[in-house]
Design a protein around this motif. Structure first.
Motif, mmCIF file in Angstrom:
data_model
loop_
_atom_site.group_PDB
_atom_site.id
_atom_site.type_symbol
_atom_site.label_atom_id
_atom_site.label_comp_id
_atom_site.label_asym_id
_atom_site.label_seq_id
_atom_site.Cartn_x
_atom_site.Cartn_y
_atom_site.Cartn_z
ATOM 1 N N LEU A 135 8.048 -3.848 -6.288
ATOM 2 C CA LEU A 135 9.401 -3.559 -5.807
ATOM 3 C C LEU A 135 10.152 -2.589 -6.723
ATOM 4 C CD1 LEU A 135 10.423 -7.127 -4.620
ATOM 5 C CD2 LEU A 135 10.219 -5.109 -3.173
ATOM 6 N N THR A 136 9.729 -2.501 -7.960
ATOM 7 C CA THR A 136 10.410 -1.603 -8.906
ATOM 8 C C THR A 136 9.617 -0.319 -9.142
ATOM 9 O OG1 THR A 136 9.389 -2.851 -10.724
ATOM 10 C CG2 THR A 136 11.632 -3.458 -10.087
ATOM 11 N N LEU A 137 8.632 -0.033 -8.289
ATOM 12 C CA LEU A 137 7.873 1.210 -8.417
ATOM 13 C C LEU A 137 8.791 2.415 -8.270
ATOM 14 C CD1 LEU A 137 4.655 0.446 -6.313
ATOM 15 C CD2 LEU A 137 4.766 0.766 -8.789
ATOM 16 N N GLU A 138 8.513 3.452 -9.040
ATOM 17 C CA GLU A 138 9.344 4.660 -8.990
ATOM 18 C C GLU A 138 9.264 5.338 -7.625
ATOM 19 O OE1 GLU A 138 9.880 8.907 -11.408
ATOM 20 O OE2 GLU A 138 8.430 7.400 -12.094
ATOM 21 N N CYS A 139 8.091 5.267 -6.988
ATOM 22 C CA CYS A 139 7.949 5.932 -5.682
ATOM 23 C C CYS A 139 8.857 5.288 -4.628
ATOM 24 C CB CYS A 139 6.498 5.898 -5.217
ATOM 25 S SG CYS A 139 5.849 4.245 -4.903
ATOM 26 N N LEU A 140 9.102 3.974 -4.737
ATOM 27 C CA LEU A 140 10.013 3.338 -3.792
ATOM 28 C C LEU A 140 11.455 3.736 -4.076
ATOM 29 C CD1 LEU A 140 8.564 -0.292 -3.415
ATOM 30 C CD2 LEU A 140 8.460 1.597 -1.790
ATOM 31 N N GLN A 141 11.800 3.887 -5.334
ATOM 32 C CA GLN A 141 13.158 4.340 -5.656
ATOM 33 C C GLN A 141 13.395 5.758 -5.156
ATOM 34 O OE1 GLN A 141 14.888 1.815 -6.837
ATOM 35 N NE2 GLN A 141 12.928 0.721 -6.875
ATOM 36 N N GLN A 142 12.327 6.549 -5.088
ATOM 37 C CA GLN A 142 12.439 7.929 -4.593
ATOM 38 C C GLN A 142 12.156 8.034 -3.095
ATOM 39 O OE1 GLN A 142 9.639 10.076 -7.007
ATOM 40 N NE2 GLN A 142 10.849 9.841 -8.888
ATOM 41 N N ARG A 143 12.019 6.869 -2.438
ATOM 42 C CA ARG A 143 11.794 6.796 -0.991
ATOM 43 C C ARG A 143 10.540 7.573 -0.563
ATOM 44 N NH1 ARG A 143 15.473 4.560 2.067
ATOM 45 N NH2 ARG A 143 14.958 5.776 3.916
ATOM 46 N N LYS A 144 9.473 7.395 -1.347
ATOM 47 C CA LYS A 144 8.183 7.961 -0.957
ATOM 48 C C LYS A 144 7.401 6.913 -0.173
ATOM 49 C CE LYS A 144 7.690 11.153 -4.876
ATOM 50 N NZ LYS A 144 6.860 11.492 -6.061
ATOM 51 N N ASN A 145 6.427 7.375 0.586
ATOM 52 C CA ASN A 145 5.585 6.459 1.334
ATOM 53 C C ASN A 145 4.672 5.678 0.382
ATOM 54 O OD1 ASN A 145 6.766 7.565 3.584
ATOM 55 N ND2 ASN A 145 5.056 8.925 4.052
ATOM 56 N N LEU A 146 4.290 4.455 0.806
ATOM 57 C CA LEU A 146 3.512 3.579 -0.070
ATOM 58 C C LEU A 146 2.457 2.819 0.730
ATOM 59 C CD1 LEU A 146 3.108 2.131 -2.870
ATOM 60 C CD2 LEU A 146 4.757 0.425 -2.047
ATOM 61 N N ILE A 147 1.264 2.728 0.163
ATOM 62 C CA ILE A 147 0.212 1.832 0.660
ATOM 63 C C ILE A 147 -0.066 0.833 -0.443
ATOM 64 C CG2 ILE A 147 -2.176 1.657 1.438
ATOM 65 C CD1 ILE A 147 -1.995 4.618 2.267
ATOM 66 N N TYR A 148 -0.037 -0.450 -0.121
ATOM 67 C CA TYR A 148 -0.418 -1.435 -1.147
ATOM 68 C C TYR A 148 -1.399 -2.431 -0.566
ATOM 69 C CZ TYR A 148 3.327 -4.535 0.705
ATOM 70 O OH TYR A 148 4.139 -5.328 1.492
ATOM 71 N N SER A 149 -2.331 -2.850 -1.409
ATOM 72 C CA SER A 149 -3.437 -3.694 -0.964
ATOM 73 C C SER A 149 -3.666 -4.828 -1.955
ATOM 74 C CB SER A 149 -4.715 -2.854 -0.836
ATOM 75 O OG SER A 149 -5.812 -3.652 -0.469
ATOM 76 N N LEU A 150 -3.700 -6.055 -1.424
ATOM 77 C CA LEU A 150 -4.009 -7.250 -2.204
ATOM 78 C C LEU A 150 -4.811 -8.210 -1.343
ATOM 79 C CD1 LEU A 150 -0.932 -6.386 -3.383
ATOM 80 C CD2 LEU A 150 -1.468 -8.356 -4.819
ATOM 81 N N PRO A 151 -5.509 -9.162 -1.952
ATOM 82 C CA PRO A 151 -6.254 -10.149 -1.161
ATOM 83 C C PRO A 151 -5.327 -10.961 -0.267
ATOM 84 C CG PRO A 151 -6.956 -10.185 -3.458
ATOM 85 C CD PRO A 151 -5.751 -9.308 -3.392
ATOM 86 N N THR A 152 -5.905 -11.532 0.788
ATOM 87 C CA THR A 152 -5.152 -12.390 1.702
ATOM 88 C C THR A 152 -4.489 -13.526 0.929
ATOM 89 O OG1 THR A 152 -6.735 -11.878 3.446
ATOM 90 C CG2 THR A 152 -5.338 -13.779 3.788
ATOM 91 N N SER A 153 -3.261 -13.880 1.333
ATOM 92 C CA SER A 153 -2.450 -14.940 0.706
ATOM 93 C C SER A 153 -1.878 -14.516 -0.637
ATOM 94 C CB SER A 153 -3.259 -16.238 0.523
ATOM 95 O OG SER A 153 -3.754 -16.685 1.759
#
Length: 1057
Positions: free
Chosen positions: A299-317
């Motif tokens: 949530l504190t990634l710089e790309c989100l603060q700059q309103r860039k697109n984001l892909i994030y991947s983690l295991p289920t649950s």
């Protein structure tokens, strides 16, 4: 801290000023039919905090401002000839002075101690009145009822509710009543029904300074100014001081959060740029106290603060959805933009709508469902409240198309895509790719966030979405993977030579009979965890699910029956109510042991009941198909894979990861286990399965040609995103296909594929070529035909677009309206025809005289069905697609008449799930055909017919239950319970007390009751908003028409002179 001024409510009804001058309701008013009616339909809601104020400029939203020069009505008003009486009526009214005066009074009223107005623009909710002021409450009750009446009835009810002679009344009220009586004859006169006369009569009541002459032609603009002046003078209604303080704090925190989101500062506000109330709601509704470390980092990634697109991947649950929901709330509350959330299945959309509706009510945004036949295109444009659209892949595509067409795509601030790996799955993947490509190409302000547990070729997806990538191998509960061969269990170990290491031997005594019944040792595996913990068994087929559930129960001890025995009996009773007295014999046998099956053969209501029982711990074991892994969230302590197959296909790595990801429940279990049962012959295949990487995600635009490439080309031209071959090629270079063109298009180049696709659309009559000549140069452009526009707006598969048009055209020649059978045939989905195998004896018995007429019209003669039923040879061939489609129509027709899936499935010898799926597909296709017909003038007759048919197919219940079925979380069984308990309308539910609902309705939890009431309030507010918008549109249209008539008469008079 000083309290921020709260906006003063300005009524949008034309009679608001007159109603405020009415004295407190006397006995006669209280006993009138008006008051009795209000008691049943009225609703009191909590004022919602609105982050933006109201103003005269935006009071009527998209319907034109009365204070600006660019609206159609304003131009008509400017053209009105000035007359002495008009100048006299408007002499004291100046727009600027009116605004400044109103603003000054607004600030004085809002700063007064102990007073507060409702939020500006939130006219769909009522105002809470203190219990100590019964007269004020009665007056507000009467006022809100008059809001719901048409203008032609206002004077009639005012006269009916007039106090008897001799009663105390203010002088101002007597003047109003006198004026009312002086003009009532004209209003009631049948010989002069012109709406404009009603406006003239009503205008005398807007201000006490106007003359009583009802014939004065004061403009609507002056009426509105006078109404606003009176509203500004009216005293504000007293509300709770505590409530006022809470709203002020929330308003201030939202303002702080907005500034924080827009600034580069590290300190982004109380709770990730959101008011602290969001944190409280997460604790109350979800039980979430703190976020995981990875969630905070993301949530504190710089790309989100700059309103860039984001892909994030983690295991289920791993908690991916919570991050997406916080980003959604930031966009809605802080950035004040609409949000689109795309989910893969209807069931998940409904679950998410249910889960987020409480947040919407508390935080002041709207949650709208776009799934099946639900959704408005384009969506309603609102002034202050922002909307969260939760949609399936198909409905999300239609929504984006409608926003691009109306130049509103910029209103969409964020698009969230769950299960991003769906890009590589058939026609649905092609549709998702088209949706994201259009957003990227047409809107620079909309940012995209995609998430998935199973992504591999992330570089291609990053290139396509122009996105940053974030990943963590995090699970809140440790997952241990095992495989079982014979009676030996091995642990999956990537470091081992063959991928497995020995773990243990099963310690369970099997009799000779039990070994024959359970050669795979399933009973030994499940009894290690149930009933204390939960367990899921994934089976290859639906039949296998039922067999496994029955087999397990045969050999379980009787002790399992005593666990939550009363709740199990309640579940059986609930399932019997759903089936109108019928229940599946397998479920009747297994539920007392806490065991059930879960697959597509269940009806929606049955699935919902079983899922709720499993979540509460009433059921501890589910035998299910792979669809549960990608559907609703039902985690378990142990997950068992009955075989490494889905139907007859060997398991893919993505599917395997989805299934085992259900093991381990955060906050409940400290570990999760998955056990894959393997036969000796499949051992080497399973070794490759557990050690291989995830499958790559490839574009499906070429594989699904009519649903993919051709559909995309058609909509690009129709939406005017690209109108030349070069522009179309440029767009396709920005798709996932463009990023992977070297891998996918080996035989032909991308430009050749574009050329072939456009030529095919021109041949089908969906596109046409235009030659534009400028000076000496000519330019070839593409334009869409009427049929092409209807096809893309209705999301009709281009492979049967022309067939649908021909059948609708043929229906105009003799549409049989003796019943809904002919119309149902036109709404029966083409894509289910190939899976249909008619029972010819049943087919023959269904034919009545009216239905035989329809059968002959569509090319299925009775003689053909009779010969088929008797086994005779057929000489004359008949189109098998028409025969099968007509048979499906019979099933739907019987279902609409009986509204009982159980009885229909037995009559046609089909599974309940198949009938349910047919019904859902027909409702969705009927909605598509409706949008198709709306674009073709010759099909105007179908519009009203298909609107009602779609509604009946969507809910398939008795007509009186349809309003209740629109509430989130209410299915047929629950709707029957509510209706029988006296909650027969949306207003009844909106005004219901959740505690009373819990006591009245069986098996209804307090949380469910609160969400039902919240959803009903939301739907009621939307309905009121739609009514207001339609009323205001009618006012403008009628007023403008009167000016045109006046101009026409004046022109004739001038010509005569």
């Amino acid at each position: 801290m000083a309290e921020p001024p709260l906006a003063v409510r300005r009524r949008s009804r034309l009679g608001a000023a007159r109603k405020r001058s009415r004295p407190p309701a006397g006995p006669s008013a209280a006993c009138s039919p008006l008051a009795v009616k209000r008691a049943s339909i009225g609703g009191e809601g909590t004022p919602a905090q609105s982050p933006c104020g109201d103003s005269e400029e935006d009071m009527f939203g998209d319907y034109g401002s009365f204070c600006e020069d660019d609206s159609l009505l304003a131009q008509a008003l400017d053209a009105e000839p000035a007359r002495p009486q008009d100048a006299e009526a408007a002499a004291g009214v100046v727009p600027e002075s009116l605004r400044s005066g109103a603003d000054q009074r607004e600030q004085e009223n809002c700063s007064a101690s102990g007073t507060a107005g409702t939020r500006g623009g939130d006219t769909e909710r009522g105002v809470q009145t203190p219990a100590s002021d019964p007269l004020g409450a009665s007056e507000e009750l009467a006022d809100s009822l008059f809001d719901e009446l048409p203008s032609s009835q206002l004077l009639y009810f005012a006269e009916m509710c007039q106090p008897p002679a001799g009663s105390e009344a203010s002088a101002g009220t007597k003047k109003v009543d006198a004026r009312t009586c002086s003009s009532s004859d004209k209003i009631r006169s049948a010989s002069s029904p012109c709406p404009d006369s009603e406006h003239k009569n009503r205008s005398a009541e807007f201000s006490s300074d106007l003359k009583s002459d009802s014939c004065k032609n004061t403009s609507l603009k002056d009426h509105l100014k006078n109404a606003l002046t009176e509203n500004a003078k009216a005293p504000t209604v007293k509300v709770s001081k505590t409530k006022q303080l809470k709203e002020a704090i929330l308003s201030e925190e939202i303002c702080v959060a907005r500034k924080a989101i827009g600034s580069p500062s590290v300190d982004i506000g109380p709770f990730y740029g959101l008011p602290s109330k969001v944190k409280d709601l997460l604790r109350q509704l979800r039980g979430i106290e703190t976020l995981y470390e990875w969630q905070h980092d993301c949530l504190t990634l710089e790309c989100l603060q700059q309103r860039k697109n984001l892909i994030y991947s983690l295991p289920t649950s791993g908690g991916k959805t919570l991050v997406a929901e916080i980003l959604i709330l930031q966009e809605l509350l802080c950035m004040q933009k609409d949000v689109l959330m795309i989910l893969p299945y209807v069931a998940i959309v409904q679950e998410k709508v249910w889960g987020l509706s409480s947040f919407g009510i508390e935080l002041g945004f709207l949650v709208e469902e776009y799934a099946g036949s639900k959704g408005r295109f384009p969506p309603i444009k609102r002034r202050c409240k922002k909307s969260l659209y939760i949609a399936t892949i198909e409905k999300g595509h239609m929504l984006v198309n409608s926003l691009i067409e109306t130049d509103r795509i910029g209103d969409l601030g964020l698009v969230v895509v769950d299960e991003l790996h769906m890009l590589g799955e058939g026609s649905r993947g092609a549709t998702l790719e088209m949706t994201l490509a259009k957003i990227l190409y047409t809107s620079k302000s909309t940012h995209i966030v995609g998430m998935s547990a199973t992504l591999n070729n992330v570089a291609d997806l990053q290139k396509f979405l122009r996105a940053e990538y974030y990943t963590k191998n995090f699970r809140p509960v440790e997952l241990k993977e095992y495989i079982k061969i014979r009676d030996t269990i091995y642990e999956v170990d990537s470091k081992a030579e063959n991928g497995f290491t020995f773990s243990r031997l099963l310690n369970f005594k099997y009799s000779s009979n039990l070994k024959k019944a359970d050669p795979d040792h399933i009973i030994a595996l499940v009894t290690e965890v149930i009933p204390k913990y939960s367990c899921l068994i994934f089976c290859p087929t639906k039949k296998n699910c039922e067999n496994v559930a029955s087999m397990v129960c045969k050999y379980l001890s009787k002790e399992f029956r005593s666990h939550m025995e009363k709740e199990k009996q309640d579940l059986i009773k609930d399932l019997k109510n759903i089936g109108n007295g019928s229940i599946c014999p397998v479920l009747k046998q297994t539920i007392p042991f806490g065991v059930a099956y879960h697959h597509s053969g269940l009806t929606n209501d049955e699935r919902k009941s079983i899922e709720e029982a499993y979540s509460r711990g009433v059921l501890c074991l589910l035998a299910c198909t792979a669809t549960l892994a990608a559907g609703v969230n039902l985690p378990a302590r142990r997950v068992i894979l009955r075989a490494p197959y889905v139907a007859s296909d060997f398991l893919k790595k993505n599917q395997y990861k989805q299934m085992i990801g259900r093991a381990g429940r955060a906050g409940i279990d400290n570990a999760g286990e998955s056990i894959l049962i393997v036969q000796e012959k499949d051992k080497h295949l399973v070794q490759d399965l557990v050690t291989s990487p995830l499958e790559n995600c490839y574009s499906n635009l070429l594989l699904e040609f009519t649903k993919g490439m051709q559909n995309l080309l058609l909509s690009l031209v129709g939406l005017k995103i690209a109108v030349t071959q070069e522009e179309v090629y440029d767009f396709l270079c920005h798709t996932l296909l463009g990023a992977q063109q070297q891998l996918l298009s080996k035989e032909k180049s991308l430009s050749e594929l574009v050329k072939d696709g456009l030529e095919s659309l021109i041949e089908k009559g969906l596109l046409r070529v235009k030659i534009m000549e400028k000076e000496q140069n000519s330019k070839i452009t593409l334009a869409i035909t009427r049929l092409g526009k209807a096809a893309y707006k209705g999301s009709i598969d281009l492979s049967y677009c022309n067939l649908l048009y021909k059948e609708l055209k043929k229906g105009l020649e003799g549409l049989v309206l003796e019943s809904s059978f002919h119309l149902l045939y036109l709404a029966t989905p083409y894509d289910m025809v190939s899976n249909c195998s008619p029972d010819w004896m049943i087919y023959l018995r269904q034919l009545s005289a009216a239905e035989q007429t329809v059968a002959d019209m569509v090319g299925v003669p009775e003689s053909f069905i009779a010969k088929k039923a008797s086994g005779q040879a057929i000489r004359k061939s008949v189109d098998s697609a028409s025969v099968n489609r007509l048979y499906l129509t019979f099933i739907l027709y019987t279902l609409l008449k009986e509204t009982n899936i159980w009885s229909v499935s037995e009559k046609f010898n089909l599974s309940r799930g198949y009938v349910q799926n047919l019904l859902n597909s027909a409702a969705s296709f009927a909605s598509c055909v409706l949008h198709f017909c709306e674009e073709l003038e010759e099909f105007w007759v179908y519009k009203a017919l298909l609107t009602e048919l779609t509604k009946h197919l969507t809910y398939c219940v008795k007509t009186e239950l349809i309003p209740l079925m629109e509430v989130a979380g209410v299915l047929e069984a629950r709707a029957n319970q509510l209706y029988n308990a006296g909650y027969k309308t949306l207003a009844h539910l909106a005004n219901a007390n959740p505690e009373t609902l819990v006591k009245t309705i069986e098996h209804l939890s307090r949380r469910q009751a609160k969400q039902i009431v919240s959803s009903a309030k939301y739907l009621q507010s939307v309905n009121e908003m739609l009514f207001q918008n339609s009323f205001l549109t009618w006012v403008e249209r009628e007023k403008f028409s009167s000016y045109l008539i006046q101009g026409f008469v004046a022109q004739n008079r001038d010509s005569e002179e």
